[in-house]
Design an enzyme around this catalytic site. Structure first.
Site, PDB file in Angstrom:
ATOM      1  N   SER A   1       0.853  -1.202   0.000  1.00 31.69           N
ATOM      2  CA  SER A   1       0.000   0.000   0.000  1.00 31.69           C
ATOM      3  C   SER A   1       0.879   1.239   0.000  1.00 31.69           C
ATOM      4  CB  SER A   1      -0.886   0.026   1.248  1.00 31.69           C
ATOM      5  OG  SER A   1      -0.246   0.692   2.323  1.00 31.69           O
ATOM      6  N   ASP A   2       0.302   2.360  -0.336  1.00 30.54           N
ATOM      7  CA  ASP A   2       1.000   3.612  -0.091  1.00 30.54           C
ATOM      8  C   ASP A   2       0.704   4.027   1.356  1.00 30.54           C
ATOM      9  OD1 ASP A   2       2.509   5.875  -0.308  1.00 30.54           O
ATOM     10  OD2 ASP A   2       1.622   6.580  -2.167  1.00 30.54           O
ATOM     11  N   TRP A   3       1.409   5.052   1.767  1.00 27.81           N
ATOM     12  CA  TRP A   3       1.373   5.537   3.150  1.00 27.81           C
ATOM     13  C   TRP A   3      -0.073   5.794   3.604  1.00 27.81           C
ATOM     14  CZ3 TRP A   3       5.652   6.796   6.304  1.00 27.81           C
ATOM     15  CH2 TRP A   3       5.362   7.564   7.433  1.00 27.81           C
TER      16      TRP A   3
ATOM     17  N   GLY B   1      -2.579   4.269   2.894  1.00 28.16           N
ATOM     18  CA  GLY B   1      -3.536   4.049   1.804  1.00 28.16           C
ATOM     19  C   GLY B   1      -4.689   3.129   2.191  1.00 28.16           C
TER      20      GLY B   1
END
Ligand code: NOJ
Length: 749
Positions: A276-278, A280
């Site tokens: 995932s992104d930060w 996310g």
């Protein structure tokens, strides 16, 4: 029948025997649900926060010892200590992965990716990515969140600085180069790092150019423009994929099962990690598709997002979700397998500390070799936009040279965005580069005059006075490093602060003015700034920026960069890109009822692929191996390029293709090949390209790949506006099973 059964039995036996000795399967068999959720959790450190965290206290959940990876911790000593506490302090002794954003260098900074894309040089990008991986891995890091592969046609979007610009073909070539560079010679070498293709996909299509915003585009544009660099990266062996923060046509990428599972895992057979992104996963709640962190966990993991960066939704919710049947154990196990396999590939099960070697770190950080490469990359990334009266290169023995603009001494700005392990003290500023390069007799005066961060015009008078006495004025103008990058979108593309006023005043003195641009996005210069005698696009070029700029400014190096993105005349033209469709009423200037503006031309300030040199190049007409070919055949194109000037130089020869008549409207041009050639004065060289079915292919009105019979026009020259053309005909139509492969032919192995 009996033989088949025996064979099947043997395969099963072999598989179960290998499962019994495969460390990954052995571990998996012993892990509790909590330990599995831990492996799927990535913690961030407070010092690398790049977005909101729920609360500081939560950074310790779950206990560090059971976490699979951390983001933002580096240093051979520091990583060794933390690794030791995890390996020795946990039940199963599973080593940690150390991840970091190594975007354009680590301690040695190379040009920001958009700048380096201007070199159109996959070999260079591979070398800088490799040097970055050498340095970062020597600091204990295993995994980088790069390359960033977002195509964008919107310079307002701050993250344009992190990618390769607007074109899927150039973007795919550089994606492959950067994945290969990050891998180096592969495991077991400790300079091998895991790469991450991000941000999957169309994050760069954020509406209004506002970061994190919605994207909404057609399947055709998604497939033809935004997806190819990701496909190329996957084909090149990218180890991880990170979904974008955005929601695409209503479906957040962190819960986008059709693209993550259907396309990436299914069609493309991607077997690496989806991280995932930060935050996310947690952000599925504000997106409005999840009601709670548990719901967000269920949605994200079921859609294919395997590692939860920072939000700790997985560690808190996953075990219960599995127990009550909302997430299957098979899904969890498969995700855990992916991260354990990565650790295995890095050799961490044999030796968890192999990347944490202080002696190597000392020897491989900021070396003469990395600095030399940074200088070479800086030189090659500069684009000469204007050079009236051949003012450049400047003689080194000018009597007096005035340098203005606060950016000329701004060492931090040389590094650009995402220079988290960089140190501005290592950098050569533009003023220093100039001072080092001119003759001892040249008097260099520096007056800041104006800055991008202030509207204060008081310093301009002093600059004006000094300009009266100077032979040449060099104005270093543009943006500070934090004016592009994440969460750094701008609604205006002009020179910020009082810089435009400064340049206007300087131009009024009648002295020759060279503008050196420092910026992370295509800027739209005012009409007056465009009157400068010469303009050098120098972006943010990293640790050797000042030296690289001086090398070009004073002619030790002939500039060769070409724009990887269109420069609009004004923000009102955005989106503007070379691969547009013609419309039924293209701008010819002969009729008011055309696709134009009342108050601006519809052409850009500087076109994609454009860039001048201190020499000139002439092109022969393209010679084709045939003018008629079948849909299965390939076409050979040859063009003779001659250096018609007085200096040696590099030319980036570009080939564009247009499908003249098709079942759907096609872009007026699509880049399908490029080569860089070095030519001595007077030297001529034949440059060759091969085009094949994937170059002619398109998606028909059912979005199915096909080569259609008909004529094509190809263009070969030094920019996307070249009219050096030839036509040929494909004589039959044929269905293809895919548009790809996405790796450009010139980089296939
Ligand atoms: C947020 C950014 O979008 C992403 O590109 C980056 O890798 C992570 N933060 C980690 O720093």
């Amino acid at each position: 029948m009996a033989i088949r059964l025996v064979a099947l039995l043997l395969v099963c036996l072999a598989l179960s025997a290998s499962a019994q000795t495969d460390p990954v399967e052995l571990l998996l068999a012993q892990m509790t649900l909590e330990e599995k959720a831990g492996q799927l959790t990535q913690l961030g450190t407070v010092d690398t926060v790049t977005g909101p965290v729920i609360d500081q206290g939560s950074l310790t959940h779950p206990p560090m010892q059971t976490v699979g990876s951390v983001l933002g911790i580096y240093g051979a000593e520091r990583t060794r200590q933390l690794q030791q506490s995890v390996v020795e302090g946990s039940r199963l002794h599973i080593p940690l992965l150390f991840a970091f954003d190594v975007i354009h260098g680590f301690r040695t900074l190379f040009p920001v990716p958009l700048a380096e894309a201007a070199a159109w040089d996959p070999d260079l990008s591979q070398r800088t990515a490799h040097a970055a991986a050498m340095e970062a891995s020597a600091s204990g890091l295993h995994w980088t969140f790069a390359p960033m592969l977002d195509i964008t046609r919107d310079p307002r979007w701050g993250r344009v600085v992190e990618g390769a610009g607007e074109d899927p073909f150039l973007g795919s070539a550089l994606a492959v180069a950067r994945v290969r560079g990050t891998h180096g010679d592969g495991p077991p070498n400790t300079s091998f790092m895991l790469s991450t293709a991000k941000h999957f996909v169309a994050y760069g299509a954020a509406e209004g150019g506002r970061d994190y915003n919605s994207a909404d585009l057609s399947q055709r544009t998604l497939q033809e423009v935004y997806l190819p660099p990701f496909q190329a990266a996957v084909e090149a062996g990218a180890d991880a994929v990170m979904p974008g923060f955005e929601e695409l046509a209503g479906v957040p990428m962190h819960s986008n099962a059709p693209l993550l599972k259907g396309l990436l895992r299914g069609q493309w057979r991607f077997t690496g990690i989806i991280v995932s992104d930060w935050m996310g996963v947690h952000e599925l709640i504000p997106h409005g598709v999840a009601a709670s962190p548990a719901d967000a966990t269920r949605k994200a993991l079921n859609a294919g997002v395997e590692i939860d960066m920072v939000s700790q939704s997985y560690s808190r919710n996953l075990p219960d979700l599995v127990r009550n049947g909302q997430v299957s154990l098979t899904t969890v196990d498969e995700a855990v397998r992916h991260i354990l396999r990565a650790k295995q590939r890095l050799g961490l099960f044999e030796n968890p500390y192999r990347y944490s070697d202080p002696a190597r770190e000392r020897a491989q950080t900021l070396t003469p070799q990395t600095r030399a490469l940074a200088r070479e990359a800086a030189q090659k990334s500069i684009v000469l936009l204007k050079n009236s009266g051949a003012l450049l290169p400047l003689p080194k023995d000018l009597h007096t040279l005035l340098v203005v603009g606060s950016l000329a001494t701004d060492a931090q700005a040389t590094l650009g965005a995402w220079a988290l392990a960089g140190n501005a003290n290592d950098s050569v500023t533009i003023l220093e580069g100039i001072q080092r390069t001119v003759s001892p007799a040249t008097q260099v005066t520096y007056i800041p005059g104006a800055s991008p961060t202030s509207l204060d015009t008081q310093g301009i008078a002093a600059a004006q006075q000094a300009a009266q006495k100077a032979d040449v004025v060099v104005a270093v103008l543009g943006e500070t490093a934090d004016m592009s990058g994440e969460a750094a979108s701008r609604a205006d593309l002009g020179l910020p602060g009082a810089q435009d006023a400064l340049v206007q005043t300087l131009l009024e003195t009648g002295k020759p003015v060279v503008i050196i641009l420092m910026n992370g996005r295509p800027l739209s210069l005012s009409n007056s700034a465009q009157q400068a005698t010469a303009i050098l696009e120098s972006w943010f070029l990293g640790s050797e920026m000042g030296q690289g700029v001086a090398d070009v400014l004073f002619g030790d190096v002939n500039p060769s960069g070409k724009l990887p993105i269109t420069f609009a005349r004004s923000v009102g033209q955005v989106p503007i890109y070379y691969g547009y469709r013609n419309s039924g009423r293209p701008a010819t200037g002969q009729n008011p009822y055309e696709s134009t503006y009342l108050d601006l031309p519809s052409t850009p300030a500087y076109a994609f692929g454009f860039g001048l040199s201190y020499t000139t190049f002439a092109y022969s007409a393209p010679q084709l191996s045939t003018e008629r070919l079948a849909s299965t055949q390939s076409l050979n194109v040859r063009v003779t390029v001659t250096n018609t000037g007085q200096r040696a130089g590099d030319e980036i020869v570009q080939l564009y293709l247009r499908d003249d008549v098709a079942s759907v409207a096609r872009p007026v041009r699509r880049l399908r090949g490029f080569r860089k050639v070095h030519l001595a004065p007077g030297e001529a060289r034949i440059v060759e390209f091969t085009l094949g079915p994937e170059d002619f292919a398109l998606l028909d009105d059912d979005l199915l790949p096909v080569v259609e019979a008909g004529t094509f026009t190809l263009f070969v020259g030094g920019s996307s506006t070249t009219d050096n053309q030839a036509t040929f005909e494909v004589t039959d139509s044929r269905r293809l099973h895919a548009l790809g492969p996405a790796i450009p032919r010139q980089l296939r192995r």
